[in-house]
Design a protein around this motif. Structure first.
Motif, PDB file in Angstrom:
ATOM      1  N   ILE A   1       0.850  -1.185   0.000  1.00  0.00           N
ATOM      2  CA  ILE A   1       0.000   0.000   0.000  1.00  0.00           C
ATOM      3  C   ILE A   1       0.887   1.237   0.000  1.00  0.00           C
ATOM      4  CG2 ILE A   1      -1.756   1.309   1.219  1.00  0.00           C
ATOM      5  CD1 ILE A   1      -2.753  -1.314   0.013  1.00  0.00           C
TER       6      ILE A   1
ATOM      7  N   ARG B   1      -0.266   4.544  -0.316  1.00  0.00           N
ATOM      8  CA  ARG B   1      -0.891   5.729   0.274  1.00  0.00           C
ATOM      9  C   ARG B   1      -2.166   5.342   1.004  1.00  0.00           C
ATOM     10  NH1 ARG B   1      -4.986   9.123  -1.480  1.00  0.00           N
ATOM     11  NH2 ARG B   1      -4.778  11.361  -1.112  1.00  0.00           N
TER      12      ARG B   1
ATOM     13  N   TYR C   1     -11.208  10.222   3.788  1.00  0.00           N
ATOM     14  CA  TYR C   1     -12.089  11.141   3.088  1.00  0.00           C
ATOM     15  C   TYR C   1     -13.372  11.263   3.893  1.00  0.00           C
ATOM     16  CZ  TYR C   1      -9.120  10.631  -1.066  1.00  0.00           C
ATOM     17  OH  TYR C   1      -8.068  10.642  -1.953  1.00  0.00           O
TER      18      TYR C   1
ATOM     19  N   ALA D   1      -4.028  12.414   4.287  1.00  0.00           N
ATOM     20  CA  ALA D   1      -3.395  11.291   3.622  1.00  0.00           C
ATOM     21  C   ALA D   1      -1.978  11.124   4.135  1.00  0.00           C
ATOM     22  CB  ALA D   1      -3.390  11.481   2.108  1.00  0.00           C
TER      23      ALA D   1
ATOM     24  N   ASN E   1      -9.345   5.054   2.607  1.00  0.00           N
ATOM     25  CA  ASN E   1      -8.917   4.733   1.245  1.00  0.00           C
ATOM     26  C   ASN E   1      -7.487   4.207   1.267  1.00  0.00           C
ATOM     27  OD1 ASN E   1      -7.151   6.140  -1.149  1.00  0.00           O
ATOM     28  ND2 ASN E   1      -9.054   5.267  -1.926  1.00  0.00           N
ATOM     29  N   ALA E   2      -7.261   3.168   0.488  1.00  0.00           N
ATOM     30  CA  ALA E   2      -5.905   2.640   0.320  1.00  0.00           C
ATOM     31  C   ALA E   2      -5.571   2.625  -1.166  1.00  0.00           C
ATOM     32  CB  ALA E   2      -5.804   1.239   0.900  1.00  0.00           C
ATOM     33  N   GLN E   3      -4.409   3.088  -1.478  1.00  0.00           N
ATOM     34  CA  GLN E   3      -3.960   3.109  -2.871  1.00  0.00           C
ATOM     35  C   GLN E   3      -2.699   2.265  -3.000  1.00  0.00           C
ATOM     36  OE1 GLN E   3      -2.115   6.680  -5.050  1.00  0.00           O
ATOM     37  NE2 GLN E   3      -4.264   6.757  -5.656  1.00  0.00           N
ATOM     38  N   SER E   4      -2.746   1.293  -3.920  1.00  0.00           N
ATOM     39  CA  SER E   4      -1.596   0.418  -4.090  1.00  0.00           C
ATOM     40  C   SER E   4      -0.505   1.128  -4.877  1.00  0.00           C
ATOM     41  CB  SER E   4      -2.019  -0.861  -4.812  1.00  0.00           C
ATOM     42  OG  SER E   4      -2.275  -0.583  -6.183  1.00  0.00           O
TER      43      SER E   4
ATOM     44  N   GLY F   1      -1.508   2.031  -8.284  1.00  0.00           N
ATOM     45  CA  GLY F   1      -2.612   2.969  -8.454  1.00  0.00           C
ATOM     46  C   GLY F   1      -4.014   2.446  -8.251  1.00  0.00           C
ATOM     47  N   HIS F   2      -4.165   1.207  -7.812  1.00  0.00           N
ATOM     48  CA  HIS F   2      -5.499   0.697  -7.523  1.00  0.00           C
ATOM     49  C   HIS F   2      -6.010   1.311  -6.225  1.00  0.00           C
ATOM     50  CE1 HIS F   2      -4.611  -3.136 -10.047  1.00  0.00           C
ATOM     51  NE2 HIS F   2      -4.961  -2.106 -10.793  1.00  0.00           N
ATOM     52  N   ASN F   3      -7.285   1.681  -6.232  1.00  0.00           N
ATOM     53  CA  ASN F   3      -7.904   2.297  -5.059  1.00  0.00           C
ATOM     54  C   ASN F   3      -8.888   1.343  -4.406  1.00  0.00           C
ATOM     55  OD1 ASN F   3      -7.251   5.231  -4.415  1.00  0.00           O
ATOM     56  ND2 ASN F   3      -7.429   5.267  -6.647  1.00  0.00           N
TER      57      ASN F   3
ATOM     58  N   TRP G   1     -11.698   1.070  -0.960  1.00  0.00           N
ATOM     59  CA  TRP G   1     -12.440   1.895  -0.011  1.00  0.00           C
ATOM     60  C   TRP G   1     -13.060   1.048   1.094  1.00  0.00           C
ATOM     61  CZ3 TRP G   1     -12.461   7.137  -0.370  1.00  0.00           C
ATOM     62  CH2 TRP G   1     -12.041   7.698  -1.577  1.00  0.00           C
TER      63      TRP G   1
END
Length: 116
Positions: free
Chosen positions: A31, A33, A37, A50, A96-99, A102-104, A106
């Motif tokens: 992960i 980021r 939100y 973030a 939110n987790a962003q790989s 770039g996959h998001n 929730w």
């Protein structure tokens, strides 16, 4: 697939504090980021805070100095410490987790209500 489970929402009086938690099903090493939100009724979802893998953080101007985002890599958990809460902080808060590619992902959201 990554699953995020939030907890810690609730009702609090103005000036109070809450701590939100977001447990991530995958190791934090994949992960890049983590973010929190929020979405109030009739409004668009907005970034609150973030934190990236290196530890850098950014905050919405409306929460600077009151909210703190952190992550515990050993527990694969992100946190949002919210102090000096105001009625305008009332919203559903989403994790939110962003790989790294770039996959998001929730979480389901947790309600925060600030009212006297």
């Amino acid at each position: 697939q990554v699953q995020l489970v939030e907890s810690g929402g609730g009702s609090v009086q103005p000036g109070g504090s809450l701590r939100l938690s977001c447990a991530v099903s995958r190791s934090f090493f994949s992960i890049n980021r983590m973010g929190w939100y929020r979405q109030a009724p009739g409004q668009q979802r907005e970034l609150v805070a973030a934190i990236i893998s290196g530890g850098s953080t950014n905050y919405a101007d409306s929460v600077k100095g009151r909210f703190t985002i952190s992550r515990d890599n050993a527990e694969n958990t992100a946190y949002l410490q919210m102090n000096s809460l105001k009625p305008e902080d009332t919203a559903v808060y989403y994790c939110n987790a962003q790989s790294a590619i770039g996959h998001n992902f929730w979480g389901q959201g947790t309600q925060v209500t600030v009212s006297s």
